[in-house]
Design a protein around this motif. Sequence first.
Motif, short mmCIF file in Angstrom:
data_model
loop_
_atom_site.label_atom_id
_atom_site.label_comp_id
_atom_site.label_asym_id
_atom_site.label_seq_id
_atom_site.Cartn_x
_atom_site.Cartn_y
_atom_site.Cartn_z
N MET A 1 0.85 -1.17 0.00
CA MET A 1 0.00 0.00 0.00
C MET A 1 0.90 1.24 0.00
SD MET A 1 -3.02 1.19 2.69
CE MET A 1 -2.21 0.53 4.11
N LYS A 2 0.53 2.21 -0.80
CA LYS A 2 1.27 3.47 -0.93
C LYS A 2 0.45 4.58 -0.25
CE LYS A 2 3.98 6.60 -3.03
NZ LYS A 2 5.10 7.12 -2.38
N VAL A 3 1.06 5.25 0.72
CA VAL A 3 0.42 6.33 1.46
C VAL A 3 1.27 7.58 1.31
CG1 VAL A 3 -0.31 7.13 3.75
CG2 VAL A 3 -0.56 4.71 3.14
N VAL A 4 0.62 8.70 1.02
CA VAL A 4 1.34 9.97 1.07
C VAL A 4 0.93 10.68 2.36
CG1 VAL A 4 1.70 10.28 -1.41
CG2 VAL A 4 -0.39 11.16 -0.36
N ALA A 5 1.92 11.28 3.01
CA ALA A 5 1.67 12.04 4.23
C ALA A 5 1.76 13.52 3.91
CB ALA A 5 2.69 11.67 5.30
N ILE A 6 0.74 14.25 4.32
CA ILE A 6 0.71 15.69 4.15
C ILE A 6 0.77 16.29 5.55
CG2 ILE A 6 -0.60 17.67 3.31
CD1 ILE A 6 -1.84 15.81 1.20
N VAL A 7 1.90 16.93 5.83
CA VAL A 7 2.15 17.49 7.15
C VAL A 7 1.87 18.99 7.09
CG1 VAL A 7 3.88 17.83 8.97
CG2 VAL A 7 3.90 15.72 7.60
N GLY A 8 1.02 19.45 7.97
CA GLY A 8 0.59 20.84 7.95
C GLY A 8 1.54 21.82 8.61
N SER A 9 2.77 21.42 8.81
CA SER A 9 3.78 22.32 9.36
C SER A 9 5.02 22.23 8.48
CB SER A 9 4.14 21.91 10.79
OG SER A 9 5.23 22.69 11.26
N ILE A 10 5.62 23.38 8.22
CA ILE A 10 6.85 23.39 7.43
C ILE A 10 8.07 23.69 8.31
CG2 ILE A 10 5.72 23.90 5.24
CD1 ILE A 10 6.43 26.84 5.62
N ARG A 11 7.88 23.69 9.61
CA ARG A 11 8.97 23.92 10.57
C ARG A 11 9.89 22.71 10.60
NH1 ARG A 11 9.91 23.26 16.17
NH2 ARG A 11 8.01 22.04 16.41
N LYS A 12 11.20 22.93 10.59
CA LYS A 12 12.18 21.83 10.56
C LYS A 12 12.01 20.86 11.72
CE LYS A 12 16.09 24.31 8.86
NZ LYS A 12 17.50 24.60 9.03
N GLU A 13 11.77 21.36 12.90
CA GLU A 13 11.68 20.52 14.11
C GLU A 13 10.22 20.23 14.49
OE1 GLU A 13 14.51 19.29 15.44
OE2 GLU A 13 15.61 20.39 13.89
N SER A 14 9.34 20.29 13.55
CA SER A 14 7.91 20.09 13.80
C SER A 14 7.62 18.73 14.43
CB SER A 14 7.17 20.21 12.46
OG SER A 14 5.87 19.68 12.57
N TYR A 15 6.83 18.74 15.50
CA TYR A 15 6.40 17.48 16.10
C TYR A 15 5.53 16.69 15.13
CZ TYR A 15 8.22 19.23 20.51
OH TYR A 15 9.05 19.71 21.49
N ASN A 16 4.79 17.40 14.30
CA ASN A 16 3.94 16.72 13.33
C ASN A 16 4.78 16.04 12.25
OD1 ASN A 16 0.96 17.27 13.99
ND2 ASN A 16 2.07 19.14 14.48
N LEU A 17 5.85 16.66 11.83
CA LEU A 17 6.78 16.02 10.90
C LEU A 17 7.43 14.81 11.57
CD1 LEU A 17 8.24 15.85 8.20
CD2 LEU A 17 9.89 17.53 9.08
#
Length: 180
Positions: free
Chosen positions: A1-17
């Motif tokens: 299965m292929k999943v793309v992740a879209i992270v709503g933060s562009i901060r380098k140290e983002s917890y979401n990233l």
Amino acid sequence: MKVVAIVGSIRKESYNLQLAKHIQSHYADQFEVEILDLKPLPMYNQDEELNPSQEVVDFKAKIKAADAVLWVTPEYNSTIPGVLGNAIDWISRVDKVMHGKPSIIMGASMGALGTVKAQMHLRDILFASGLNSPLLPMNEVYVGAAHTKFNEQGQLVDESTVKFIDSVIVNFQEWMKNFN
């Protein structure tokens, strides 16, 4: 299965990233996750939607080719970040690459409630006619107090959070069988 992740933060140290990278590495033997970069996307402009930049074309192509989308969002001012809204504007128009594509939502924040309000808004947005994305039901992942759950190397180290996400991923994979 292929999943793309879209992270709503562009901060380098983002917890979401960091959360998206956890999903990418921790479940690499179960499915492939590509984390998409929102920084190159220009601001949405309806005047350009029929002739978008190559960055938009490539972004939309990756979403179209994926089996599902993992949305990982912080919460800014009780809603989703502008950079995430911009990406959604691009993918909800013209060829509507999200139409009918399954989604799962997660989010991390330093606050106690994680990203509850942002995720509620994102759920509403994903049900809009330009997106019409089915969502994994009843498997909300709100990583609150994220600064205590990731180590200095950006690894998710809180065992109860890891175990909970493990159970959600099992549910996600089972749910995805209905789409294949």
